[in-house]
Design a protein around this motif. Sequence first.
Motif, PDB file in Angstrom:
ATOM      1  N   GLY A  36      -6.716   9.187   2.625  1.00  0.00           N
ATOM      2  CA  GLY A  36      -6.952   8.940   1.197  1.00  0.00           C
ATOM      3  C   GLY A  36      -8.172   8.082   0.896  1.00  0.00           C
TER       4      GLY A  36
ATOM      5  N   THR B 192      -1.924   4.168   3.514  1.00  0.00           N
ATOM      6  CA  THR B 192      -3.163   4.908   3.242  1.00  0.00           C
ATOM      7  C   THR B 192      -4.362   4.206   3.900  1.00  0.00           C
ATOM      8  OG1 THR B 192      -3.892   3.811   1.197  1.00  0.00           O
ATOM      9  CG2 THR B 192      -2.124   5.441   0.966  1.00  0.00           C
ATOM     10  N   ASP B 193      -5.563   4.560   3.438  1.00  0.00           N
ATOM     11  CA  ASP B 193      -6.801   3.977   3.979  1.00  0.00           C
ATOM     12  C   ASP B 193      -6.822   2.451   3.909  1.00  0.00           C
ATOM     13  OD1 ASP B 193      -6.862   4.314   1.159  1.00  0.00           O
ATOM     14  OD2 ASP B 193      -9.043   4.136   1.132  1.00  0.00           O
ATOM     15  N   ASP B 194      -6.151   1.870   2.901  1.00  0.00           N
ATOM     16  CA  ASP B 194      -6.149   0.406   2.759  1.00  0.00           C
ATOM     17  C   ASP B 194      -5.659  -0.248   4.057  1.00  0.00           C
ATOM     18  OD1 ASP B 194      -5.755   1.876   0.288  1.00  0.00           O
ATOM     19  OD2 ASP B 194      -5.551  -0.042  -0.740  1.00  0.00           O
TER      20      ASP B 194
ATOM     21  N   ASP C  94       0.847  -1.207   0.000  1.00  0.00           N
ATOM     22  CA  ASP C  94       0.000   0.000   0.000  1.00  0.00           C
ATOM     23  C   ASP C  94       0.881   1.254   0.000  1.00  0.00           C
ATOM     24  OD1 ASP C  94      -1.889   2.009   0.584  1.00  0.00           O
ATOM     25  OD2 ASP C  94      -2.116   1.399   2.690  1.00  0.00           O
TER      26      ASP C  94
ATOM     27  N   ASP D 239      -1.769   1.974  -5.012  1.00  0.00           N
ATOM     28  CA  ASP D 239      -1.687   1.617  -3.583  1.00  0.00           C
ATOM     29  C   ASP D 239      -2.482   0.351  -3.287  1.00  0.00           C
ATOM     30  OD1 ASP D 239      -3.922   3.301  -4.141  1.00  0.00           O
ATOM     31  OD2 ASP D 239      -4.210   3.723  -2.016  1.00  0.00           O
ATOM     32  N   THR D 240      -3.685   0.262  -3.867  1.00  0.00           N
ATOM     33  CA  THR D 240      -4.531  -0.898  -3.573  1.00  0.00           C
ATOM     34  C   THR D 240      -4.050  -2.141  -4.307  1.00  0.00           C
ATOM     35  OG1 THR D 240      -6.354   0.539  -3.013  1.00  0.00           O
ATOM     36  CG2 THR D 240      -6.926  -1.712  -3.632  1.00  0.00           C
TER      37      THR D 240
HETATM   38 MG    MG Z   1      -5.571   3.853  -0.444  1.00  0.00          MG
END
Ligand code: MG
Length: 338
Positions: free
Chosen positions: A88, A49-51, A21, A263-264
Amino acid sequence: MSRLTLEAKYLGAMIGSAVGDAIGELAFHYPERNKLAQVVEGVAELRYTDDTAMAIGLATSLTNKGHLDGQDLGETFRRSFEQEPWRGYAAGPPTIFTMVRSLGIPYAQAAQSLFNGSGSFGNGAAMRIAPLGLFFHDSLQIYELACDSAEVTHAHPVGKDGAALQARAVAQAVKLDPQKEFLVDFFVRDLIDFCRTHEIRGKMELLEELLNENINPPLAAKQLGQSVAVQESMPFAIYSFVRHPRSFEDCLDCAIMHGGDRDTLGAMAGAVSGAYLGVQAIPSGWRRKLENRQTIEQLALELAESTVSSRQRAVGRGQRAVDRGRRSEVRDQREEDH
Ligand code: MG
Ligand code: R7I
Protein backbone atom coordinates in the motif's frame (compact mmCIF):
# COMPACT_ATOMS: atom_id res chain seq x y z
CA MET A 1 13.99 3.85 34.27
CA SER A 2 14.20 0.11 34.93
CA ARG A 3 15.16 -2.18 32.07
CA LEU A 4 11.76 -3.88 32.34
CA THR A 5 9.89 -0.61 31.93
CA LEU A 6 12.08 0.41 29.01
CA GLU A 7 11.35 -2.90 27.26
CA ALA A 8 7.61 -2.60 27.96
CA LYS A 9 7.58 0.90 26.52
CA TYR A 10 9.61 -0.02 23.42
CA LEU A 11 7.30 -2.99 22.83
CA GLY A 12 4.31 -0.71 23.40
CA ALA A 13 5.47 1.79 20.77
CA MET A 14 6.41 -0.80 18.12
CA ILE A 15 3.41 -3.08 18.61
CA GLY A 16 1.11 -0.10 19.22
CA SER A 17 2.12 1.50 15.94
CA ALA A 18 1.71 -1.76 13.97
CA VAL A 19 -1.67 -2.53 15.55
CA GLY A 20 -2.82 1.04 14.86
CA ASP A 21 -1.71 0.74 11.23
CA ALA A 22 -3.44 -2.62 10.74
CA ILE A 23 -6.69 -1.64 12.47
CA GLY A 24 -6.72 1.70 10.66
CA GLU A 25 -6.40 -0.10 7.33
CA LEU A 26 -9.16 -2.50 8.29
CA ALA A 27 -11.40 0.39 9.32
CA PHE A 28 -11.47 1.65 5.71
CA HIS A 29 -14.05 -1.14 5.26
CA TYR A 30 -16.15 0.27 8.10
CA PRO A 31 -16.86 3.86 7.10
CA GLU A 32 -19.66 4.19 9.66
CA ARG A 33 -18.68 4.86 13.24
CA ASN A 34 -18.16 1.44 14.77
CA LYS A 35 -16.28 0.64 17.93
CA LEU A 36 -12.77 -0.60 17.16
CA ALA A 37 -13.38 -3.78 19.13
CA GLN A 38 -16.17 -4.71 16.70
CA VAL A 39 -13.93 -3.96 13.71
CA VAL A 40 -11.17 -6.25 15.04
CA GLU A 41 -13.57 -9.03 16.05
CA GLY A 42 -14.45 -9.69 12.42
CA VAL A 43 -10.94 -10.79 11.33
CA ALA A 44 -8.54 -13.60 12.20
CA GLU A 45 -5.40 -11.58 11.47
CA LEU A 46 -4.41 -7.90 11.67
CA ARG A 47 -2.43 -7.21 8.50
CA TYR A 48 -0.21 -4.15 8.46
CA THR A 49 0.70 -1.84 5.56
CA ASP A 50 3.72 0.14 4.30
CA ASP A 51 3.77 2.17 7.55
CA THR A 52 4.86 -0.87 9.57
CA ALA A 53 6.96 -2.38 6.76
CA MET A 54 9.02 0.83 6.79
CA ALA A 55 9.14 1.00 10.63
CA ILE A 56 10.52 -2.55 10.55
CA GLY A 57 13.08 -1.34 7.98
CA LEU A 58 14.15 1.59 10.17
CA ALA A 59 14.43 -0.61 13.27
CA THR A 60 16.42 -3.20 11.31
CA SER A 61 18.86 -0.63 9.95
CA LEU A 62 19.33 1.01 13.37
CA THR A 63 19.98 -2.28 15.16
CA ASN A 64 22.30 -3.60 12.41
CA LYS A 65 24.38 -0.44 12.19
CA GLY A 66 24.11 0.81 15.79
CA HIS A 67 23.57 4.32 14.41
CA LEU A 68 21.62 6.06 11.66
CA ASP A 69 23.06 5.40 8.19
CA GLY A 70 20.89 7.01 5.50
CA GLN A 71 22.17 4.95 2.60
CA ASP A 72 21.75 1.66 4.49
CA LEU A 73 18.27 2.78 5.51
CA GLY A 74 17.34 3.51 1.90
CA GLU A 75 18.64 0.10 0.79
CA THR A 76 16.72 -1.63 3.59
CA PHE A 77 13.51 0.17 2.56
CA ARG A 78 14.08 -0.68 -1.10
CA ARG A 79 14.65 -4.39 -0.44
CA SER A 80 11.54 -4.57 1.71
CA PHE A 81 9.47 -2.84 -0.99
CA GLU A 82 10.79 -5.20 -3.68
CA GLN A 83 9.82 -8.23 -1.57
CA GLU A 84 6.34 -6.89 -0.73
CA PRO A 85 5.34 -4.15 -3.17
CA TRP A 86 1.64 -4.75 -2.34
CA ARG A 87 1.78 -3.18 1.14
CA GLY A 88 0.00 0.00 0.00
CA TYR A 89 2.88 2.41 -0.69
CA ALA A 90 2.08 5.86 -2.11
CA ALA A 91 3.90 6.84 -5.33
CA GLY A 92 6.87 8.67 -3.78
CA PRO A 93 9.03 5.94 -2.21
CA PRO A 94 8.80 3.46 -5.16
CA THR A 95 9.72 6.28 -7.56
CA ILE A 96 12.81 6.98 -5.44
CA PHE A 97 13.78 3.28 -5.32
CA THR A 98 13.59 3.10 -9.13
CA MET A 99 15.66 6.28 -9.57
CA VAL A 100 18.38 5.07 -7.20
CA ARG A 101 18.55 1.73 -9.02
CA SER A 102 18.53 3.10 -12.55
CA LEU A 103 20.61 6.28 -12.07
CA GLY A 104 22.89 5.16 -9.23
CA ILE A 105 22.30 8.40 -7.27
CA PRO A 106 22.06 8.68 -3.44
CA TYR A 107 18.61 8.34 -1.82
CA ALA A 108 18.57 11.91 -0.52
CA GLN A 109 19.23 13.26 -4.03
CA ALA A 110 16.46 11.15 -5.58
CA ALA A 111 14.06 12.19 -2.79
CA GLN A 112 14.86 15.87 -3.33
CA SER A 113 13.90 15.64 -6.99
CA LEU A 114 10.24 14.74 -6.25
CA PHE A 115 7.50 17.37 -6.68
CA ASN A 116 9.57 19.55 -9.01
CA GLY A 117 12.56 19.59 -6.72
CA SER A 118 10.80 20.48 -3.46
CA GLY A 119 10.67 16.91 -2.10
CA SER A 120 7.67 15.22 -0.45
CA PHE A 121 5.73 16.48 2.58
CA GLY A 122 3.72 13.25 2.74
CA ASN A 123 3.33 11.62 6.17
CA GLY A 124 5.54 8.68 5.13
CA ALA A 125 8.60 9.79 7.12
CA ALA A 126 6.53 10.38 10.28
CA MET A 127 4.48 7.16 10.06
CA ARG A 128 7.60 4.94 10.35
CA ILE A 129 9.67 6.91 12.87
CA ALA A 130 8.79 5.21 16.18
CA PRO A 131 12.04 3.13 16.31
CA LEU A 132 14.15 6.27 15.96
CA GLY A 133 12.15 8.08 18.66
CA LEU A 134 12.83 5.10 20.93
CA PHE A 135 16.49 4.55 20.08
CA PHE A 136 17.41 8.24 20.44
CA HIS A 137 14.88 9.18 23.14
CA ASP A 138 17.50 10.83 25.31
CA SER A 139 19.67 12.27 22.53
CA LEU A 140 19.98 16.03 22.14
CA GLN A 141 20.32 15.46 18.37
CA ILE A 142 16.95 13.78 17.90
CA TYR A 143 15.70 16.55 15.58
CA GLU A 144 18.68 16.24 13.22
CA LEU A 145 18.64 12.43 13.36
CA ALA A 146 14.92 12.35 12.54
CA CYS A 147 15.55 14.65 9.55
CA ASP A 148 18.40 12.41 8.38
CA SER A 149 16.08 9.40 8.47
CA ALA A 150 13.29 11.33 6.72
CA GLU A 151 15.35 12.71 3.85
CA VAL A 152 15.91 9.24 2.40
CA THR A 153 12.37 9.60 0.99
CA HIS A 154 11.00 12.95 2.23
CA ALA A 155 13.21 15.94 1.46
CA HIS A 156 10.64 18.72 1.98
CA PRO A 157 11.30 20.72 5.21
CA VAL A 158 7.67 20.13 6.31
CA GLY A 159 7.99 16.36 5.67
CA LYS A 160 11.10 16.33 7.86
CA ASP A 161 9.67 18.61 10.55
CA GLY A 162 6.56 16.44 10.86
CA ALA A 163 8.72 13.34 11.23
CA ALA A 164 10.93 15.04 13.83
CA LEU A 165 7.88 16.09 15.84
CA GLN A 166 6.44 12.57 15.80
CA ALA A 167 9.86 11.26 16.95
CA ARG A 168 9.87 13.79 19.78
CA ALA A 169 6.36 12.79 20.85
CA VAL A 170 7.44 9.12 21.03
CA ALA A 171 10.65 10.06 22.88
CA GLN A 172 8.81 12.19 25.46
CA ALA A 173 6.17 9.50 25.93
CA VAL A 174 8.90 6.92 26.67
CA LYS A 175 10.33 9.13 29.40
CA LEU A 176 7.02 9.87 31.16
CA ASP A 177 5.70 7.69 33.98
CA PRO A 178 2.08 6.68 33.29
CA GLN A 179 1.53 6.22 37.05
CA LYS A 180 1.89 9.97 37.49
CA GLU A 181 -0.46 12.74 36.35
CA PHE A 182 -0.27 13.42 32.59
CA LEU A 183 0.45 17.12 32.10
CA VAL A 184 -1.18 17.75 28.75
CA ASP A 185 -0.26 21.47 28.51
CA PHE A 186 3.36 20.68 29.20
CA PHE A 187 3.46 17.84 26.63
CA VAL A 188 1.89 19.99 23.89
CA ARG A 189 3.98 23.09 24.66
CA ASP A 190 7.17 21.03 24.42
CA LEU A 191 6.13 19.90 20.92
CA ILE A 192 5.24 23.44 19.82
CA ASP A 193 8.67 24.65 20.95
CA PHE A 194 10.34 21.73 19.18
CA CYS A 195 9.04 22.17 15.63
CA ARG A 196 10.78 24.42 13.13
CA THR A 197 8.39 25.11 10.23
CA HIS A 198 5.47 27.51 10.39
CA GLU A 199 3.17 24.91 8.78
CA ILE A 200 3.65 22.40 11.61
CA ARG A 201 3.88 25.01 14.37
CA GLY A 202 0.64 26.66 13.17
CA LYS A 203 -1.17 23.30 13.40
CA MET A 204 0.28 22.51 16.83
CA GLU A 205 -0.81 25.94 18.12
CA LEU A 206 -4.27 25.27 16.72
CA LEU A 207 -4.24 21.92 18.54
CA GLU A 208 -3.46 23.76 21.80
CA GLU A 209 -6.38 26.15 21.19
CA LEU A 210 -8.76 23.28 20.39
CA LEU A 211 -7.82 21.59 23.67
CA ASN A 212 -8.21 24.79 25.66
CA GLU A 213 -11.65 25.35 24.15
CA ASN A 214 -12.54 21.67 24.64
CA ILE A 215 -13.48 21.29 20.97
CA ASN A 216 -14.84 17.81 20.28
CA PRO A 217 -12.92 15.25 18.15
CA PRO A 218 -15.05 15.42 14.95
CA LEU A 219 -14.60 19.18 14.74
CA ALA A 220 -10.93 18.98 15.76
CA ALA A 221 -10.39 16.38 12.99
CA LYS A 222 -11.84 18.77 10.42
CA GLN A 223 -9.82 21.73 11.63
CA LEU A 224 -6.49 19.93 12.00
CA GLY A 225 -6.89 17.76 8.88
CA GLN A 226 -6.47 14.01 8.31
CA SER A 227 -4.87 13.65 4.87
CA VAL A 228 -1.60 12.08 3.66
CA ALA A 229 0.17 15.46 3.99
CA VAL A 230 2.03 15.28 7.30
CA GLN A 231 0.81 18.69 8.50
CA GLU A 232 -2.74 17.42 7.84
CA SER A 233 -2.59 14.20 9.89
CA MET A 234 0.24 14.05 12.42
CA PRO A 235 -1.29 16.84 14.60
CA PHE A 236 -4.63 14.99 14.78
CA ALA A 237 -2.79 11.81 15.83
CA ILE A 238 -1.18 13.79 18.67
CA TYR A 239 -4.58 15.31 19.53
CA SER A 240 -6.03 11.77 19.80
CA PHE A 241 -3.29 10.76 22.22
CA VAL A 242 -3.51 13.83 24.47
CA ARG A 243 -7.34 13.56 24.60
CA HIS A 244 -7.02 9.92 25.73
CA PRO A 245 -3.64 9.47 27.42
CA ARG A 246 -4.93 6.77 29.79
CA SER A 247 -6.42 4.38 27.21
CA PHE A 248 -4.72 2.89 24.16
CA GLU A 249 -8.09 1.77 22.82
CA ASP A 250 -9.77 5.18 23.16
CA CYS A 251 -6.75 6.92 21.64
CA LEU A 252 -6.86 4.66 18.57
CA ASP A 253 -10.62 4.92 18.31
CA CYS A 254 -10.31 8.71 18.15
CA ALA A 255 -7.44 8.66 15.63
CA ILE A 256 -9.00 6.10 13.28
CA MET A 257 -12.77 6.40 13.45
CA HIS A 258 -13.02 10.00 12.30
CA GLY A 259 -11.95 9.15 8.76
CA GLY A 260 -9.03 10.41 6.66
CA ASP A 261 -5.70 8.57 6.34
CA ARG A 262 -6.78 5.95 8.88
CA ASP A 263 -3.87 3.50 8.78
CA THR A 264 -1.25 6.21 9.23
CA LEU A 265 -3.29 8.09 11.85
CA GLY A 266 -3.50 4.78 13.72
CA ALA A 267 0.23 4.08 13.32
CA MET A 268 1.25 7.52 14.64
CA ALA A 269 -1.23 7.68 17.53
CA GLY A 270 -0.59 4.02 18.47
CA ALA A 271 3.18 4.61 18.64
CA VAL A 272 2.86 7.49 21.11
CA SER A 273 0.18 5.85 23.24
CA GLY A 274 2.09 2.54 23.36
CA ALA A 275 5.34 4.35 24.25
CA TYR A 276 3.58 6.07 27.14
CA LEU A 277 1.43 3.26 28.55
CA GLY A 278 3.59 0.24 27.68
CA VAL A 279 2.66 -2.94 25.83
CA GLN A 280 0.29 -4.32 28.46
CA ALA A 281 -2.12 -1.45 27.70
CA ILE A 282 -2.73 -2.88 24.21
CA PRO A 283 -5.60 -5.41 24.32
CA SER A 284 -4.00 -8.86 24.29
CA GLY A 285 -6.47 -10.14 21.66
CA TRP A 286 -5.28 -7.40 19.29
CA ARG A 287 -1.65 -8.21 19.91
CA ARG A 288 -2.22 -11.91 19.31
CA LYS A 289 -3.82 -11.21 15.93
CA LEU A 290 -1.00 -8.98 14.67
CA GLU A 291 0.77 -10.32 11.59
CA ASN A 292 4.52 -10.90 12.05
CA ARG A 293 4.28 -9.96 15.74
CA GLN A 294 7.35 -11.92 16.80
CA THR A 295 9.63 -10.07 14.38
CA ILE A 296 8.33 -6.71 15.59
CA GLU A 297 8.71 -7.71 19.25
CA GLN A 298 12.23 -8.98 18.62
CA LEU A 299 13.21 -5.67 16.99
CA ALA A 300 11.72 -3.69 19.89
CA LEU A 301 13.77 -5.75 22.38
CA GLU A 302 16.94 -5.37 20.29
CA LEU A 303 16.41 -1.61 20.18
CA ALA A 304 16.01 -1.56 23.98
CA GLU A 305 19.15 -3.68 24.38
CA SER A 306 21.17 -1.35 22.07
CA THR A 307 19.93 1.71 23.95
CA VAL A 308 21.00 0.23 27.30
CA SER A 309 24.42 -0.87 26.02
CA SER A 310 25.14 2.47 24.30
CA ARG A 311 24.27 4.18 27.60
CA GLN A 312 26.61 1.86 29.46
CA ARG A 313 29.38 2.64 26.95
CA ALA A 314 28.77 6.37 27.46
CA VAL A 315 28.90 5.94 31.26
CA GLY A 316 32.06 3.83 30.83
CA ARG A 317 33.66 6.57 28.70
CA GLY A 318 32.68 9.17 31.31
CA GLN A 319 34.08 7.02 34.12
CA ARG A 320 37.34 6.43 32.21
CA ALA A 321 37.66 10.21 31.65
CA VAL A 322 37.13 10.78 35.40
CA ASP A 323 39.74 8.08 36.17
CA ARG A 324 42.20 9.67 33.71
CA GLY A 325 41.57 13.05 35.37
CA ARG A 326 42.20 11.55 38.81
CA ARG A 327 45.42 9.84 37.67
CA SER A 328 46.81 13.05 36.20
CA GLU A 329 45.89 14.96 39.39
CA VAL A 330 47.81 12.38 41.42
CA ARG A 331 50.77 12.68 38.99
CA ASP A 332 50.75 16.49 39.26
CA GLN A 333 50.62 16.24 43.04
CA ARG A 334 53.58 13.83 43.07
CA GLU A 335 55.61 16.10 40.79
CA GLU A 336 54.86 19.08 43.04
CA ASP A 337 55.90 17.03 46.11
CA HIS A 338 59.34 16.25 44.61
MG1 MG B 1 -0.13 2.56 4.89
O1 R7I C 1 4.50 10.13 2.23
P1 R7I C 1 4.31 8.87 1.52
O2 R7I C 1 5.20 7.74 1.82
O3 R7I C 1 2.80 8.41 1.70
C1 R7I C 1 2.36 7.90 2.89
C2 R7I C 1 0.92 7.49 2.76
C3 R7I C 1 0.41 6.85 3.99
O4 R7I C 1 -0.99 7.05 4.08
C4 R7I C 1 0.73 5.39 3.79
O5 R7I C 1 -0.12 4.57 4.55
C5 R7I C 1 0.52 5.22 2.28
O6 R7I C 1 -0.78 4.92 1.99
O7 R7I C 1 0.81 6.50 1.73
O8 R7I C 1 4.30 9.07 -0.04
P2 R7I C 1 4.49 10.38 -0.96
O9 R7I C 1 4.14 9.92 -2.34
O10 R7I C 1 5.84 10.96 -0.74
O11 R7I C 1 3.41 11.42 -0.42
C6 R7I C 1 2.05 11.09 -0.36
C7 R7I C 1 1.19 12.13 -1.07
O12 R7I C 1 1.34 13.39 -0.44
C8 R7I C 1 1.55 12.37 -2.52
O13 R7I C 1 1.03 11.38 -3.36
C9 R7I C 1 0.92 13.73 -2.74
O14 R7I C 1 -0.46 13.60 -2.94
C10 R7I C 1 1.14 14.42 -1.40
N1 R7I C 1 2.36 15.29 -1.44
C11 R7I C 1 2.49 16.43 -2.10
N2 R7I C 1 1.63 17.10 -2.88
C12 R7I C 1 2.05 18.26 -3.44
N3 R7I C 1 3.30 18.75 -3.23
C13 R7I C 1 3.51 15.05 -0.84
N4 R7I C 1 4.40 16.03 -1.06
C14 R7I C 1 3.79 16.91 -1.87
C15 R7I C 1 4.22 18.15 -2.46
O15 R7I C 1 5.35 18.66 -2.29
